[in-house]
Design an enzyme around this catalytic site. Structure first.
Site, short mmCIF file in Angstrom:
data_model
loop_
_atom_site.label_atom_id
_atom_site.label_comp_id
_atom_site.label_asym_id
_atom_site.label_seq_id
_atom_site.Cartn_x
_atom_site.Cartn_y
_atom_site.Cartn_z
CE LYS A 154 -3.97 1.74 2.72
NZ LYS A 154 -4.78 1.42 3.93
CB SER A 156 -7.85 3.29 3.21
OG SER A 156 -7.16 2.52 4.14
CB SER A 185 -8.61 0.24 5.76
OG SER A 185 -9.32 1.45 5.82
#
Length: 503
Positions: free
Chosen positions: A99, A180, A204
């Site tokens: 990420k 996210s 998330s």
């Protein structure tokens, strides 16, 4: 430019281009590498080609924001080590996507998707990246995310960032990828990588896992080192694995864990097993027939296996839990983000939370687009000393409420784990109204710090549904074993078709 000249030459030099690598597992990749039927370079090349044809072209998923220009060189180095008889771990030569809020000391930017950090490169790795490199993993790329891990302001659309644009759900391209860690989840679902690392504060990891039909594990609080991850709040932030199978997620999680966590959980093995008693939450059956079908199938598999199933028809958290959680997140966002910007030497014009706010105001729509920066502004204005007592009260109270919700089943009722739908089905992407969440069940485990594993459980027409398993702290092995059993019985995952609209 996605590839350097050297990378392109290495891409062209690979001999096993026709090898069937679609949705390969870690175990299969390792077996082929041991038999010299596959190299890390060839596996890395496969994913680079996938990113080129599926993410940059074709359905244009926008899951990957930056490719590591040294990925093929890393893979070649791991191949050389293997040839010399050195194999570091089960991840030796295995590509992993991170990420974009996870710091890497290489040519990959660490941006959280924000215009303010465009092209920003850190001089040191996040602690979990150090562990991945030591294990021999190939850092393939950075994944898009909801900007600032979806904590910039209200009215956001999951999977959108100023730098990465909108990530799409590979099952129905018009629908949300959720959470996210959307880019990480989509990258795994669409076979752009074998493994990915996401981060979670509340939902998330498990929400994008649920809506993209992959496995995501939000581990026990503190079990994965958080140093180097652009934070929201230390009280709840944690990284975790995203993969297509429970076994692959378990393999990645074991590498990510701290030594203390490894001692507490023991080896993480994907062996099918079910405990004696589980709680099955059926609070959403009436409003979601597809979820009812998923839980009917789950319950039937459990009963055949002789598991005692306690059915619960209500899952309602007190409003004060959400209220206190938000107080904690805003307070710690101001405190922890300021610390990260300093420790990782963010550029001087944006090296404080207030400077970030000012930068966004100066840049206008280029930085802020279709929603605001309420949380950044609240964090910048926070008087950490004045608000210390109120923050501590909110932290203690929210944790107590979350633990009470879970402990009534895991301790008082002596269930081994709680099974419940992770989230409802995905919704259409909307850059006017933002996300249209139906329901989610991640908050109790997120605030309490208990582990939460989501695996593919079924479909609502073309939209994936996830099944969550929640247990007491350090019960990851129990969750992984039960998830392996359910994965085998439900066989709920199917590959995405990149539909242009829901049928």
């Amino acid at each position: 430019m996605r590839f350097s000249l050297l990378s392109l030459l290495m891409l062209c030099s690979v001999s096993h281009a026709a090898m069937p690598l679609q949705e390969i597992t870690v175990a299969k990749a390792n077996k082929l590498m041991q038999q010299q039927g596959l190299s890390s370079v060839e596996l890395t090349q496969y994913y680079l080609q996938q990113i080129n044809t599926v993410d940059d072209a074709g359905p244009h998923l926008n899951a990957i924001v930056d490719i590591n220009p040294d990925a093929l060189q890393q893979a070649a180095a791991m191949d050389a080590e293997r040839k010399a008889g050195k194999v570091r771990s089960a991840l030796h030569g295995i590509p992993v996507v991170l990420k974009a809020n996870i710091a890497t000391a290489d040519k990959l930017p660490t941006t959280a998707g924000a215009l303010a950090l465009k092209d920003f490169k850190t001089s040191k790795d996040a602690a979990l990246v150090t562990k991945l490199r030591a294990a021999g993993a190939v850092i393939l790329a950075k994944a898009n995310l909801s900007e600032w891990a979806n904590f910039r302001g209200e009215g956001s659309a999951s999977g959108w960032s100023a730098l990465g644009g909108q990530t799409k759900n590979p099952y129905v391209l018009t629908h949300s990828p959720c959470g996210s860690s959307s880019g990480s989840g989509v990258a795994v679902a669409a076979d752009l990588t074998l493994l990915a690392v996401g981060t979670e504060t509340d939902g998330s990891i498990v929400c994008p896992a649920s809506m993209n039909a992959v496995v995501g594990i939000k581990p026990t609080r503190g079990s994965v080192p958080g140093q180097g991850i652009i934070p929201i709040a230390d009280a709840q932030d944690i990284a975790g694995p995203m993969a297509r199978t429970v076994a692959d997620a378990a393999t990645l999680l074991e590498i990510l864990q701290t030594p203390e966590a490894q001692q507490k959980t023991g080896p993480l093995e994907a062996k099918a097993w079910m405990p004696k008693k589980v709680v099955l939450v059926r609070a959403f059956d009436k409003d979601y027939p597809a979820i009812k079908r998923m839980l009917d199938n789950t319950e039937a598999a459990l009963l055949v296996a002789g598991v005692q199933v306690q059915t619960v028809h209500n899952w309602q958290l007190p409003n004060e839990l959400y209220r206190d959680e938000l107080k904690v997140l805003v307070y710690e966002f101001g405190r922890d983000l300021a610390r990260w910007l300093k420790d990782y030497q963010a550029p001087e014009p944006v090296n404080s939370v207030q400077k970030l706010v000012d930068f966004n105001l100066t840049k206008g729509k280029a930085a802020l687009a279709f929603y605001g920066q309420d949380y950044l502004q609240q964090a910048a204005a926070m008087d950490l000393v004045k608000e210390q007592d109120a923050y501590q009260q909110a932290l203690n109270h929210s944790r107590a409420l979350a633990e009470r919700q879970l402990d009534q089943y895991l301790k008082q009722a002596k269930a081994d784990l709680i099974l419940l739908p992770t989230y409802g089905p995905s919704w259409p992407i909307d850059h006017v109204k933002g996300d249209s969440f139906n329901f989610g069940t991640s908050t109790a485990a997120a605030v309490a710090g208990y582990p939460n594993l989501s695996l593919p459980g079924g479909f609502d027409s073309d939209l994936p549904l996830g099944l969550s398993l929640i247990g007491l702290p350090w019960s990851e092995q129990k969750l992984i074993s039960a998830a392996t059993f359910l994965e085998q019985k439900l066989q709920a995952r199917k590959t995405p078709e990149f539909l242009s609209k829901a049928r």
